[in-house]
Design a protein around this motif. Structure first.
Motif, PDB file in Angstrom:
ATOM      1  N   ALA A 164       2.774  -3.475   3.060  1.00  8.00           N
ATOM      2  CA  ALA A 164       4.229  -3.615   2.958  1.00  8.00           C
ATOM      3  C   ALA A 164       4.946  -2.490   3.695  1.00  8.00           C
ATOM      4  O   ALA A 164       5.953  -2.715   4.378  1.00  8.00           O
ATOM      5  CB  ALA A 164       4.647  -3.647   1.487  1.00  8.00           C
ATOM      6  N   LEU A 165       4.425  -1.286   3.593  1.00  8.20           N
ATOM      7  CA  LEU A 165       5.059  -0.140   4.234  1.00  8.20           C
ATOM      8  C   LEU A 165       4.934  -0.188   5.754  1.00  8.20           C
ATOM      9  O   LEU A 165       5.758   0.397   6.475  1.00  8.20           O
ATOM     10  CB  LEU A 165       4.449   1.162   3.719  1.00  8.20           C
ATOM     11  N   SER A 166       3.909  -0.873   6.260  1.00  9.70           N
ATOM     12  CA  SER A 166       3.716  -0.951   7.707  1.00  9.70           C
ATOM     13  C   SER A 166       4.861  -1.673   8.402  1.00  9.70           C
ATOM     14  O   SER A 166       5.015  -1.573   9.624  1.00  9.70           O
ATOM     15  CB  SER A 166       2.389  -1.656   8.016  1.00  9.70           C
ATOM     16  N   LEU A 167       5.676  -2.387   7.654  1.00  9.26           N
ATOM     17  CA  LEU A 167       6.799  -3.130   8.217  1.00  9.26           C
ATOM     18  C   LEU A 167       8.074  -2.297   8.296  1.00  9.26           C
ATOM     19  O   LEU A 167       9.086  -2.766   8.823  1.00  9.26           O
ATOM     20  CB  LEU A 167       7.058  -4.390   7.376  1.00  9.26           C
ATOM     21  N   ILE A 168       8.029  -1.062   7.807  1.00 11.80           N
ATOM     22  CA  ILE A 168       9.221  -0.212   7.765  1.00 11.80           C
ATOM     23  C   ILE A 168       9.170   0.787   8.914  1.00 11.80           C
ATOM     24  O   ILE A 168       8.244   1.590   9.017  1.00 11.80           O
ATOM     25  CB  ILE A 168       9.327   0.537   6.426  1.00 11.80           C
ATOM     26  N   ASP A 169      10.151   0.746   9.790  1.00  8.82           N
ATOM     27  CA  ASP A 169      10.231   1.713  10.884  1.00  8.82           C
ATOM     28  C   ASP A 169      10.505   3.109  10.328  1.00  8.82           C
ATOM     29  O   ASP A 169      11.380   3.280   9.471  1.00  8.82           O
ATOM     30  CB  ASP A 169      11.356   1.334  11.855  1.00  8.82           C
ATOM     31  N   GLY A 170       9.758   4.093  10.805  1.00  7.18           N
ATOM     32  CA  GLY A 170       9.989   5.472  10.384  1.00  7.18           C
ATOM     33  C   GLY A 170       9.320   5.850   9.085  1.00  7.18           C
ATOM     34  O   GLY A 170       9.583   6.926   8.540  1.00  7.18           O
ATOM     35  N   ALA A 171       8.426   4.975   8.567  1.00  9.61           N
ATOM     36  CA  ALA A 171       7.706   5.283   7.329  1.00  9.61           C
ATOM     37  C   ALA A 171       6.319   5.787   7.684  1.00  9.61           C
ATOM     38  O   ALA A 171       5.531   5.074   8.307  1.00  9.61           O
ATOM     39  CB  ALA A 171       7.608   4.052   6.438  1.00  9.61           C
ATOM     40  N   TYR A 172       6.023   7.022   7.297  1.00  8.20           N
ATOM     41  CA  TYR A 172       4.708   7.617   7.548  1.00  8.20           C
ATOM     42  C   TYR A 172       3.900   7.603   6.260  1.00  8.20           C
ATOM     43  O   TYR A 172       4.417   7.937   5.188  1.00  8.20           O
ATOM     44  CB  TYR A 172       4.854   9.050   8.053  1.00  8.20           C
ATOM     45  N   LEU A 173       2.629   7.236   6.360  1.00  8.27           N
ATOM     46  CA  LEU A 173       1.782   7.100   5.175  1.00  8.27           C
ATOM     47  C   LEU A 173       0.897   8.319   4.968  1.00  8.27           C
ATOM     48  O   LEU A 173       0.401   8.903   5.931  1.00  8.27           O
ATOM     49  CB  LEU A 173       0.898   5.850   5.299  1.00  8.27           C
TER      50      LEU A 173
END
Length: 269
Positions: A164-173
């Motif tokens: 789900a987070l991979s779809l958010i621009d600027g989100a680092y895991l």
């Protein structure tokens, strides 16, 4: 009562050499290192013997003490209750309190929007998994699955979060032990330790941590520095202790060694 000093002989010798340096920096992760890992993050507190040893070290000449944590500075101040003069690195290096009018973390409009998306996305993931919960942080959020029943289910929840987070621009895991964190400011504990080194100019640095995010901290150690892994798992640290309560013996030995050296060099009347 003084903590036990039973430890691996190689670690003992390394600590004695470290303690003999003129100026040292002792940087410590909080959760799983100074404090035991607990189901509810708000319940974490320093192991009492660790807190006592940290307070002693913070009062010694030539010693700087710092916390380097993934927690926010606000949470770190509240739960770790650092001694006066302690330096703080929070949010994996995105937040810093080096004791000189430390600026707060300021996000751009784009970063603020991305942070909101991270929080809402992880809240949706957690809502479908009993026991999962989301910790809000200044630069993002963390999905915790320690209370999810079964390791396999917990890992599936984390995988769902990653997708789900991979779809958010600027989100680092950032992956941790039973936790998935996503931030909008890319920083590491290694960068935090580098900043601490520049600020304090020590002859040697000791860093102790337990999580995979602490490997960034171990990676920047060099020369006379000393890395200590708390618990199991692969690590770049040169030494290991079994659990947080064993840290007290490490810290006490350093304090003991420095106090003894100072007594030997004190002129007699």
């Amino acid at each position: 009562m003084e903590p036990s000093l039973d430890m691996d002989e190689a670690l003992r010798r390394a600590l004695e050499r470290f303690a003999d340096h003129r100026k040292i920096l002792i940087a410590l992760d909080f959760d799983g290192c100074v404090a035991e890992l607990v189901s509810n993050a708000a319940d974490a507190r320093p192991v009492p013997e660790n807190a006592a040893a940290i307070a002693v070290l913070a009062g010694l000449d030539g010693v700087d003490v710092a916390y380097v944590s993934g927690r926010s500075l606000e949470s770190l101040r509240e739960l770790a209750q650092p001694p006066q003069g302690a330096l703080l690195i929070g949010s994996h290096g995105a937040e810093k309190d080096l004791g000189e009018d430390a600026p707060g973390l300021e996000l751009s409009t784009t970063e603020t929007m991305a942070r909101g998306q991270i929080i809402s996305t992880l809240e949706e993931v957690a809502a479908d998994a009993p026991g999962a919960w989301v910790e809000h942080k200044p630069a993002g959020a963390a999905l915790h699955v320690r209370n999810v029943e079964g390791d396999e289910l917990g890992e599936r929840v984390l995988e769902h979060g990653r997708a789900a987070l991979s779809l958010i621009d600027g989100a680092y895991l950032k992956n941790g032990k039973k936790v998935l964190e996503s931030v909008v400011v890319l920083a590491t504990k290694g960068e935090g330790i580098t900043d601490l080194r520049a600020h304090t100019s020590p002859d040697a640095v000791l860093f102790a941590g337990d999580d995979v995010t602490d490997e960034h901290g171990f990676a920047v150690l060099h020369g006379e520095d000393l890395g200590i892994k708390v618990g199991e798992g692969e690590t770049a640290a040169g030494h290991r202790i079994a659990e947080p309560k064993d840290l007290a013996g490490v810290l006490h030995l350093i304090a003991q060694q420095r106090s003894a050296a100072r007594s030997e060099t004190r002129p007699t009347s």
